[in-house]
Scaffold this active site. Structure first.
Site, PDB file in Angstrom:
ATOM      1  N   ALA A  18       0.830  -1.210   0.000  1.00 26.25           N
ATOM      2  CA  ALA A  18       0.000   0.000   0.000  1.00 26.25           C
ATOM      3  C   ALA A  18       0.866   1.262   0.000  1.00 26.25           C
ATOM      4  CB  ALA A  18      -0.931   0.001   1.218  1.00 26.25           C
ATOM      5  N   LYS A  37       9.688   1.320   9.786  1.00 26.24           N
ATOM      6  CA  LYS A  37      10.243   1.200  11.129  1.00 26.24           C
ATOM      7  C   LYS A  37      11.384   0.205  11.236  1.00 26.24           C
ATOM      8  CE  LYS A  37       6.774  -1.692  13.466  1.00 26.24           C
ATOM      9  NZ  LYS A  37       5.876  -1.689  14.617  1.00 26.24           N
ATOM     10  N   THR A  45       3.543  -7.842   3.395  1.00 27.18           N
ATOM     11  CA  THR A  45       3.584  -8.001   1.938  1.00 27.18           C
ATOM     12  C   THR A  45       4.649  -9.030   1.540  1.00 27.18           C
ATOM     13  OG1 THR A  45       2.791  -5.748   1.631  1.00 27.18           O
ATOM     14  CG2 THR A  45       3.952  -6.746  -0.233  1.00 27.18           C
ATOM     15  N   ALA A  48       3.384 -12.681   1.861  1.00 30.10           N
ATOM     16  CA  ALA A  48       2.176 -13.161   1.185  1.00 30.10           C
ATOM     17  C   ALA A  48       2.531 -14.250   0.185  1.00 30.10           C
ATOM     18  CB  ALA A  48       1.471 -12.007   0.495  1.00 30.10           C
ATOM     19  N   GLU A 115      -8.549 -20.452  -5.157  1.00 32.37           N
ATOM     20  CA  GLU A 115      -8.502 -20.564  -3.689  1.00 32.37           C
ATOM     21  C   GLU A 115      -9.916 -20.641  -3.160  1.00 32.37           C
ATOM     22  OE1 GLU A 115      -6.152 -17.533  -1.822  1.00 32.37           O
ATOM     23  OE2 GLU A 115      -4.286 -18.538  -2.330  1.00 32.37           O
ATOM     24  N   ASP A 210       0.320  -0.088  14.868  1.00 27.66           N
ATOM     25  CA  ASP A 210       0.738   1.296  15.151  1.00 27.66           C
ATOM     26  C   ASP A 210      -0.196   2.314  14.496  1.00 27.66           C
ATOM     27  OD1 ASP A 210       2.865   0.047  16.370  1.00 27.66           O
ATOM     28  OD2 ASP A 210       4.364   0.670  14.903  1.00 27.66           O
ATOM     29  N   HIS A 231      -6.033 -17.637  10.557  1.00 30.81           N
ATOM     30  CA  HIS A 231      -5.734 -18.649   9.548  1.00 30.81           C
ATOM     31  C   HIS A 231      -5.690 -19.996  10.237  1.00 30.81           C
ATOM     32  CE1 HIS A 231      -4.107 -20.724   6.146  1.00 30.81           C
ATOM     33  NE2 HIS A 231      -4.301 -19.644   5.426  1.00 30.81           N
ATOM     34  N   ARG A 277     -12.462 -20.512   5.970  1.00 32.61           N
ATOM     35  CA  ARG A 277     -11.373 -20.415   6.948  1.00 32.61           C
ATOM     36  C   ARG A 277     -11.837 -20.389   8.404  1.00 32.61           C
ATOM     37  NH1 ARG A 277      -7.075 -15.973   4.595  1.00 32.61           N
ATOM     38  NH2 ARG A 277      -6.394 -17.349   2.966  1.00 32.61           N
ATOM     39  N   HIS A 340      -4.266 -13.693  11.555  1.00 31.58           N
ATOM     40  CA  HIS A 340      -3.702 -13.549  10.215  1.00 31.58           C
ATOM     41  C   HIS A 340      -3.957 -12.189   9.586  1.00 31.58           C
ATOM     42  CE1 HIS A 340      -2.165 -14.904   6.440  1.00 31.58           C
ATOM     43  NE2 HIS A 340      -3.321 -14.841   5.811  1.00 31.58           N
ATOM     44  N   GLU A 364      -3.828  -2.751   4.847  1.00 27.89           N
ATOM     45  CA  GLU A 364      -4.433  -3.456   5.979  1.00 27.89           C
ATOM     46  C   GLU A 364      -4.734  -2.510   7.151  1.00 27.89           C
ATOM     47  OE1 GLU A 364      -2.608  -7.254   6.712  1.00 27.89           O
ATOM     48  OE2 GLU A 364      -3.721  -7.510   8.583  1.00 27.89           O
ATOM     49  N   ARG A 375     -12.498 -11.601   4.987  1.00 29.21           N
ATOM     50  CA  ARG A 375     -11.817 -11.273   3.724  1.00 29.21           C
ATOM     51  C   ARG A 375     -11.770 -12.485   2.800  1.00 29.21           C
ATOM     52  NH1 ARG A 375      -5.679 -11.794   2.545  1.00 29.21           N
ATOM     53  NH2 ARG A 375      -5.974 -13.445   4.042  1.00 29.21           N
TER      54      ARG A 375
HETATM   55  C1  LIG Z   1       2.039 -14.954   6.092  1.00 25.68           C
HETATM   56  C2  LIG Z   1       1.081 -14.116   5.303  1.00 25.68           C
HETATM   57  C3  LIG Z   1       0.588 -14.555   4.092  1.00 25.68           C
HETATM   58  C4  LIG Z   1      -0.300 -13.773   3.348  1.00 25.68           C
HETATM   59  N1  LIG Z   1      -0.725 -14.213   2.128  1.00 25.68           N
HETATM   60  C5  LIG Z   1      -1.500 -13.390   1.381  1.00 25.68           C
HETATM   61  C6  LIG Z   1      -1.835 -13.732   0.030  1.00 25.68           C
HETATM   62  O1  LIG Z   1      -1.428 -14.772  -0.474  1.00 25.68           O
HETATM   63  N2  LIG Z   1      -2.611 -12.871  -0.675  1.00 25.68           N
HETATM   64  C7  LIG Z   1      -3.072 -11.690  -0.149  1.00 25.68           C
HETATM   65  O2  LIG Z   1      -3.777 -10.946  -0.851  1.00 25.68           O
HETATM   66  N3  LIG Z   1      -2.756 -11.345   1.107  1.00 25.68           N
HETATM   67  C8  LIG Z   1      -1.975 -12.145   1.880  1.00 25.68           C
HETATM   68  N4  LIG Z   1      -1.645 -11.769   3.138  1.00 25.68           N
HETATM   69  C9  LIG Z   1      -2.090 -10.456   3.636  1.00 25.68           C
HETATM   70  C10 LIG Z   1      -1.287  -9.357   2.960  1.00 25.68           C
HETATM   71  O3  LIG Z   1       0.053  -9.781   2.834  1.00 25.68           O
HETATM   72  C11 LIG Z   1      -1.326  -8.070   3.750  1.00 25.68           C
HETATM   73  O4  LIG Z   1      -2.634  -7.744   4.099  1.00 25.68           O
HETATM   74  C12 LIG Z   1      -0.752  -6.909   2.919  1.00 25.68           C
HETATM   75  O5  LIG Z   1       0.510  -7.254   2.428  1.00 25.68           O
HETATM   76  C13 LIG Z   1      -0.658  -5.665   3.778  1.00 25.68           C
HETATM   77  O6  LIG Z   1       0.044  -4.691   3.064  1.00 25.68           O
HETATM   78  P1  LIG Z   1       0.264  -3.269   3.711  1.00 25.68           P
HETATM   79  O7  LIG Z   1       1.043  -2.474   2.735  1.00 25.68           O
HETATM   80  O8  LIG Z   1      -1.017  -2.738   4.189  1.00 25.68           O
HETATM   81  O9  LIG Z   1       1.137  -3.576   5.046  1.00 25.68           O
HETATM   82  P2  LIG Z   1       2.545  -4.297   5.220  1.00 25.68           P
HETATM   83  O10 LIG Z   1       2.963  -5.009   4.001  1.00 25.68           O
HETATM   84  O11 LIG Z   1       2.498  -5.073   6.486  1.00 25.68           O
HETATM   85  O12 LIG Z   1       3.545  -3.073   5.432  1.00 25.68           O
HETATM   86  C14 LIG Z   1       3.473  -2.293   6.605  1.00 25.68           C
HETATM   87  C15 LIG Z   1       4.640  -1.326   6.596  1.00 25.68           C
HETATM   88  O13 LIG Z   1       4.478  -0.347   7.627  1.00 25.68           O
HETATM   89  C16 LIG Z   1       5.694  -0.207   8.356  1.00 25.68           C
HETATM   90  N5  LIG Z   1       5.349   0.283   9.687  1.00 25.68           N
HETATM   91  C17 LIG Z   1       4.461  -0.220  10.572  1.00 25.68           C
HETATM   92  N6  LIG Z   1       4.385   0.563  11.660  1.00 25.68           N
HETATM   93  C18 LIG Z   1       5.244   1.596  11.466  1.00 25.68           C
HETATM   94  C19 LIG Z   1       5.627   2.728  12.235  1.00 25.68           C
HETATM   95  N7  LIG Z   1       5.104   2.970  13.448  1.00 25.68           N
HETATM   96  N8  LIG Z   1       6.545   3.578  11.727  1.00 25.68           N
HETATM   97  C20 LIG Z   1       7.113   3.354  10.509  1.00 25.68           C
HETATM   98  N9  LIG Z   1       6.792   2.281   9.734  1.00 25.68           N
HETATM   99  C21 LIG Z   1       5.861   1.421  10.213  1.00 25.68           C
HETATM  100  C22 LIG Z   1       6.291  -1.595   8.306  1.00 25.68           C
HETATM  101  O14 LIG Z   1       7.654  -1.540   8.632  1.00 25.68           O
HETATM  102  C23 LIG Z   1       5.993  -1.975   6.866  1.00 25.68           C
HETATM  103  O15 LIG Z   1       6.926  -1.393   5.997  1.00 25.68           O
HETATM  104  C24 LIG Z   1      -0.738 -12.537   3.874  1.00 25.68           C
HETATM  105  C25 LIG Z   1      -0.254 -12.091   5.107  1.00 25.68           C
HETATM  106  C26 LIG Z   1       0.655 -12.859   5.820  1.00 25.68           C
HETATM  107  C27 LIG Z   1       1.174 -12.352   7.134  1.00 25.68           C
END
Ligand SMILES: Cc1cc2nc3c(=O)[nH]c(=O)nc-3n(C[C@H](O)[C@H](O)[C@H](O)COP(=O)(O)OP(=O)(O)OC[C@H]3O[C@@H](n4cnc5c(N)ncnc54)[C@H](O)[C@@H]3O)c2cc1C
Length: 523
Positions: A18, A37, A45, A48, A115, A210, A231, A277, A340, A364, A375
């Site tokens: 995102a 952080k 991400t 995934a 899936e 956070d 999960h 799930r 999850h 997220e 979801r």
């Molecule tokens: C094991 C696993 C498998 C998954 N498999 C799938 C899949 O197959 N398909 C699917 O669609 N989804 C899947 N998901 C869910 C999906 O990966 C996540 O919902 C999505 O990647 C979230 O993206 P995001 O950019 O919102 O957050 P994230 O990718 O979690 O990134 C968050 C970012 O914020 C930063 N951050 C957090 N707090 C702070 C702070 N206070 N200060 C500075 N930086 C901060 C972190 O360091 C990180 O860079 C999976 C999740 C997991 C855990």
């Protein structure tokens, strides 16, 4: 001594799918500073595995993807958000491919996997089971090539800075504990999920809620926090992390067996191992509870499947489990459910705007209502892409009002306070409490007890000094919000299950929970 202060046009907190996608969208409008952080590789991400959904194949239709998303959401999706998600999906994926993302293909044609709860084959994957890593690689490379984007690692955002009700920047703590303030025309929270609220989670260590906690403290509305997806199948070994064992393994024919080696899922659902799930997670919890073993597990069994195919189709899962001496193709794999995904988050509209001017959220950390009460698999990477881009686009407008220049702020008052409790002890207690009483199966009395204890823990973590203490405070605030929302929702729906209210109550609760300050409402 005043803390250092600086300014940029746009601040993006987080560099998962995102945050990176939003930064790329923002760059033509001004300077973008992305704060992370830890290192960039620490994100959900990266983890995934399964893939990313989009109606791109010849036999698929956007309307079918929409219908599957709404069905999974159990009557609670925001239909407009879900429509935007599926309609924007093909364009966003084509763009990713143009930016170098290598999705798996047969010859020149993209391969689409299936899936649970998808009515068509529509899941794109990369290197078998490393989809998120590949998407993040491509987005990061693109962002790094744009001069207007700066990505600063190990910069922990501790709080939002507001003036006259508008968010004008963030407070940041660097690797060495030094604090500063960064001002911007607009701030995007792309901080990911809240899995670290729970003792067992598939989420990385950075997922400490956070964004939700910072936004809530600043006065923003948060929504749908009671909906945490668990999960069913995470690796359960004493010295190993709760590594996710993708649903696609059951899709390929893996069985679930209890400690008596019996398959049990048919007792719980006609689709057996392929049930939704939340049904599988609850069934496993039931089997664990009825076992007399001291530390019971359930097993994932792939021993009847073709070994070579399992190794080829799931190379990352295979090699990761092998590191812990489990050969998934020839041995039973001990598993338990794990937290999850957070369906809710900081409440936003379809363009990432929160209820606070100057503050946006995507991925997220955001609550658009797109996932409703549950979801659909592989819709969350997509959510980050689609709503990250939309938030970035909307934030352009904020530049019309340049960053407010204000005098340097003193360091936050609490940084002078005493350290009250080792943060790790408080976090561990909170995670156990959340797992037992605000987890897969909930009751009103358990939730009330949990709220009481979480409030007490609050007093212990309210004066943070170090990063870990800031995280502990964020987890305590978010845990309390999850528990309060779960107590208020006196029904079971999607991922939220209460034994004292086992059915739906559409008249009262076919609505989103919204919390701001000490008020909670359904709308
Ligand atoms: C094991 C696993 C498998 C998954 N498999 C799938 C899949 O197959 N398909 C699917 O669609 N989804 C899947 N998901 C869910 C999906 O990966 C996540 O919902 C999505 O990647 C979230 O993206 P995001 O950019 O919102 O957050 P994230 O990718 O979690 O990134 C968050 C970012 O914020 C930063 N951050 C957090 N707090 C702070 C702070 N206070 N200060 C500075 N930086 C901060 C972190 O360091 C990180 O860079 C999976 C999740 C997991 C855990």
């Amino acid at each position: 001594m005043p803390a250092a202060s600086s300014a940029t046009d746009f601040l993006v907190i987080g560099a998962g799918v995102a945050g990176l996608r939003a930064a790329i969208e923002l760059a033509p409008a001004g300077r973008v500073l992305v704060l992370v952080k830890r290192d960039v590789a620490a994100s959900s991400t990266q983890f995934a595995q399964g893939g990313i959904a989009a109606a791109l194949s010849d036999e698929d239709e956007i309307g079918l993807h929409l219908q599957d998303t709404l069905n999974a959401g159990d009557g609670l999706c925001n239909p407009e958000a879900a429509r935007v998600l599926v309609e924007d999906a093909p364009g966003r994926i084509e763009e990713l491919i143009a930016w170098g993302t290598q999705f798996d293909r047969e010859g020149t044609k993209l391969t689409f996997g299936r899936e649970g709860a998808h009515s068509r084959n529509r899941i794109l994957h990369a290197h078998g089971d490393s989809t998120g890593r590949e998407i993040q690689r491509a987005l990061y490379a693109r962002a790094k090539a744009i001069p207007e984007i700066a990505i600063h690692e190990f910069e922990f955002s501790t709080d939002l800075v507001t003036r006259d009700g508008k968010v004008i920047g963030v407070r940041v703590m660097d690797e060495h504990g030094a604090q500063s303030t960064i001002h911007a025309s607009a701030v995007l929270l792309a901080t990911g999920g809240m899995g670290q609220l729970y003792l067992n989670t598939t989420n990385p260590a950075v997922s400490t809620a956070d964004g939700v906690a910072m936004a809530f403290r600043a006065g923003a509305e948060v929504t749908d926090l009671e909906f945490i997806q668990f999960h069913p199948t995470a690796l359960y070994l004493k010295k190993a992390p709760r590594f996710l064992l993708s649903e696609a393994l059951r899709g390929e024919g893996a069985y679930l067996r209890n400690m008596e080696m019996l398959r049990f899922m048919a007792k719980y659902h006609p689709m057996a191992e392929l049930a939704p799930r939340d049904v599988v997670a609850r069934a496993i919890m039931h089997e664990l509870e009825r076992s007399r073993a001291k530390d019971p597990v359930v097993y994932l069994d792939m021993t009847h499947l073709d070994e070579a195919h399992i190794r080829r189709r799931f190379p990352r899962i295979y090699s990761t489990c092998l590191q812990y001496n489990v050969d998934i193709a020839s041995e039973l794999v001990p598993i338990r459910p794990a937290a999850h995904y957070a369906m809710g988050g900081v409440r936003t509209d379809l363009d990432g705007r929160t209820t606070l001017p100057g503050l946006y959220a995507a991925g997220e950390a955001a609550g658009t209502g797109v996932h409703g009460a549950n979801r659909l698999a592989s819709n969350s990477l997509l959510e980050g892409l689609v709503f990250g881009a939309r938030a970035g686009k909307k934030m352009h407008d904020e530049l019309k009002a340049p960053p407010q220049q204000i005098a340097d702020l003193p360091p936050a008052a609490y940084s002078n306070g005493p350290v009250s409790l080792p943060a790790d002890g408080a976090v561990r207690e909170l995670q156990e409490l959340m797992w037992k009483q605000v987890g897969i199966v909930r009751t009103g009395s358990g939730l009330k007890d949990a709220i009481k204890r979480l409030e007490e823990i609050g007093a212990q973590v309210s004066r943070p000094h170090s990063r870990r203490e800031f995280e502990a405070r964020n987890l305590q605030i978010s845990g309390l919000l999850v528990a309060r929302s779960a107590l208020a929702r006196e029904e079971s729906r999607g991922a939220h299950y209460r034994t004292d209210f086992p059915g739906h109550d559409d008249a009262k609760f076919a609505k989103h929970s919204i919390v701001q300050s000490d008020k909670i409402r359904f709308q």
